[in-house]
Design an enzyme around this catalytic site. Structure first.
Site, short mmCIF file in Angstrom:
data_model
loop_
_atom_site.label_atom_id
_atom_site.label_comp_id
_atom_site.label_asym_id
_atom_site.label_seq_id
_atom_site.Cartn_x
_atom_site.Cartn_y
_atom_site.Cartn_z
N ASP A 55 0.63 -1.40 -0.18
CA ASP A 55 -0.44 -0.19 -0.06
C ASP A 55 0.78 1.02 0.29
O ASP A 55 2.11 0.80 0.20
CB ASP A 55 -1.22 -0.03 0.98
CG ASP A 55 -0.61 -0.31 2.76
OD1 ASP A 55 1.28 0.02 2.46
OD2 ASP A 55 -1.04 -1.06 3.41
N ASP A 57 1.44 5.65 1.67
CA ASP A 57 0.89 6.68 2.66
C ASP A 57 1.15 7.65 1.63
O ASP A 57 2.36 8.10 1.45
CB ASP A 57 1.76 5.91 3.17
CG ASP A 57 0.91 5.09 4.19
OD1 ASP A 57 0.19 4.46 4.32
OD2 ASP A 57 1.96 4.38 4.89
N ASP A 139 8.24 6.20 13.79
CA ASP A 139 9.06 5.74 14.75
C ASP A 139 10.64 5.13 14.69
O ASP A 139 11.12 5.65 15.59
CB ASP A 139 8.54 4.03 15.16
CG ASP A 139 7.60 4.04 13.36
OD1 ASP A 139 7.91 4.06 12.69
OD2 ASP A 139 7.05 2.69 13.75
#
Length: 423
Positions: A55, A57, A139
């Site tokens: 996917d 983003d 992160d």
């Protein structure tokens, strides 16, 4: 202010031609409207590694409401992190707004957009900032790389490209602080270690044993989604090793023995199914992981002459206890329960009910579960597992013969009614 490193396409080899056209449709639409928009995170990481992303983003300077108003077929989701899903055909492109660093809460209205508990756990984070802010809010360094669809440059604020080159998993910021803000990051670190085979930075690895109990304060519903990702992406076997190595398995599944041959076989079987592009379900793995607790509860509750009386209650209690840690959705908890409760019917089948049993929606899962049990922990079940394997491959005449050879079920003796004495 940190000046990012900008790497041209000639050096990294990533161009628009390798980007999904639907993702570019989103970024181009935002840029045309005057906003900043970049591809970010796992899709950039995977493309730089030569892999195909599942996917895409997008990170943008537009607020969720502005994205929602500008682009068609959008849906605002999330309360903790407000994002936008843009549907193009059958694909969904996830769009998030640049988030501000938690150290920059000088805005009087900051408390309206970001909330943390007394221990530092982020409860809500919708305070927006710049691209630089956003990079330092992510992160892992390898997940904080941005692709500029206009210049085709990769933008790196945190040394992610160097870590990608040296196969290193490094957190952005102080590991203990980042894990306290969001304990689920711990699972993400282990998942990427299993998936990519990268080495965990010692500064991160040293902290994990001291903070894994923080997962107990994470939202149980969110933990279900993250745990499903751990086991259903083709690296379940290695993932279980890492969870046990860092003692995280005991936090997530207190009753699952780390050295269980049944769990090991289930993880390996799941990886084989993923590799063969066969369907997998978290329900089956939860049935395996919670099986020891279910069995223990059955033995604890059962009366010597009524071993099955409390199976339903034992199943409910085992699942109820797990829900405090990981919230298993009803459709999967029902899958788990039915798989368990069919085991005894498979082990001691009644000839008259074979047809109903084979037609049960969970028959195949229960049969697979029985085969795993026979192959790993309970050899006395091998004969019955083989019987079911042969039965499914047999024709109707052979099946009728096999049913006829089953031991007759014990029927209850009817009590004779005592005759009333004659008047």
């Amino acid at each position: 202010m940190t000046e990012p490193t900008r790497i041209p396409a000639a050096e990294h080899g990533l161009t628009r031609q390798r980007i999904d056209s639907r993702a570019l449709e989103v970024t181009d639409g935002l840029i045309a409207a005057g906003f900043e928009a970049y591809l970010v995170g796992g899709c950039v990481r995977d493309l730089l590694l030569g892999n195909t992303p599942k996917d895409f983003d997008v990170a943008t300077s537009a607020t969720p409401e502005e994205v929602h108003e500008l682009l068609p077929r959008t849906r605002l989701i999330g309360r903790r992190f407000r994002i936008v899903h843009v549907r193009i055909g059958r694909e969904i492109i996830e769009v998030s707004t640049f988030r501000k660093s938690p150290d920059d809460d000088d805005d009087e209205s900051a408390s309206d957009h970001r909330q943390q508990d007394a221990n530092g756990l982020i409860l809500r984070d919708n305070l927006f900032g710049s691209m630089e802010d956003d990079a330092f809010r992510r992160d892992l360094t390898i997940n904080a790389l941005y692709f500029d669809p206009v210049t085709e440059e990769v933008v790196d604020y945190v040394g992610g490209l160097a870590d990608l080159k040296h196969n290193r998993l490094r957190l952005i910021g102080a590991p203990k602080v980042r894990f306290t803000e969001d304990p689920v990051r711990l699972l993400r670190v282990l998942r990427f270690q299993a998936k990519l085979g990268f080495a965990i930075d010692p500064a991160v690895a040293d902290v994990i044993p001291a903070v894994h109990d923080l997962l107990q304060v994470a939202a149980p519903a969110r933990l279900f989604d993250e745990v499903s990702k751990l086991f259903l992406t083709g690296h379940a076997d290695r993932m279980w090793d890492l969870l046990c190595e860092y003692d995280v398995a005991n936090t997530l599944f207190p009753c699952a023995p780390p050295d269980s041959p049944l769990i090991r076989a289930a993880m390996q079987n799941t990886d084989l199914r993923v590799a063969a592009d066969k369907p997998v379900t978290p329900g089956f793995l939860f049935a395996v992981l919670l099986w020891p607790d279910f069995v223990a509860r059955c033995h604890e509750m059962a009366e010597p002459d009524k071993p099955l009386t409390f199976s339903q209650q034992a199943a409910d209690e085992a699942l109820r206890m797990q829900q405090h840690i990981i919230a298993v959705p009803r459709r999967f908890s029902q899958f788990v329960k039915e798989t368990w409760l069919l085991q005894q019917r498979l082990v001691q089948p009644a000839a008259k009910s074979i047809g109903t049993l084979v037609g049960h929606p969970r028959f195949r899962a229960a049969y697979d579960f029985l085969v795993l049990r026979a192959a790993t922990e309970e050899e006395h079940l091998t004969e019955r597992a083989d019987w079911w394997t042969e039965y499914q491959a047999a024709d109707e005449e052979q099946q009728a013969e096999m049913r006829g050879k089953l031991a007759p079920s014990k029927s209850k003796r009817r009590r004779r009614r005592r005759k009333k004495p004659a008047q």
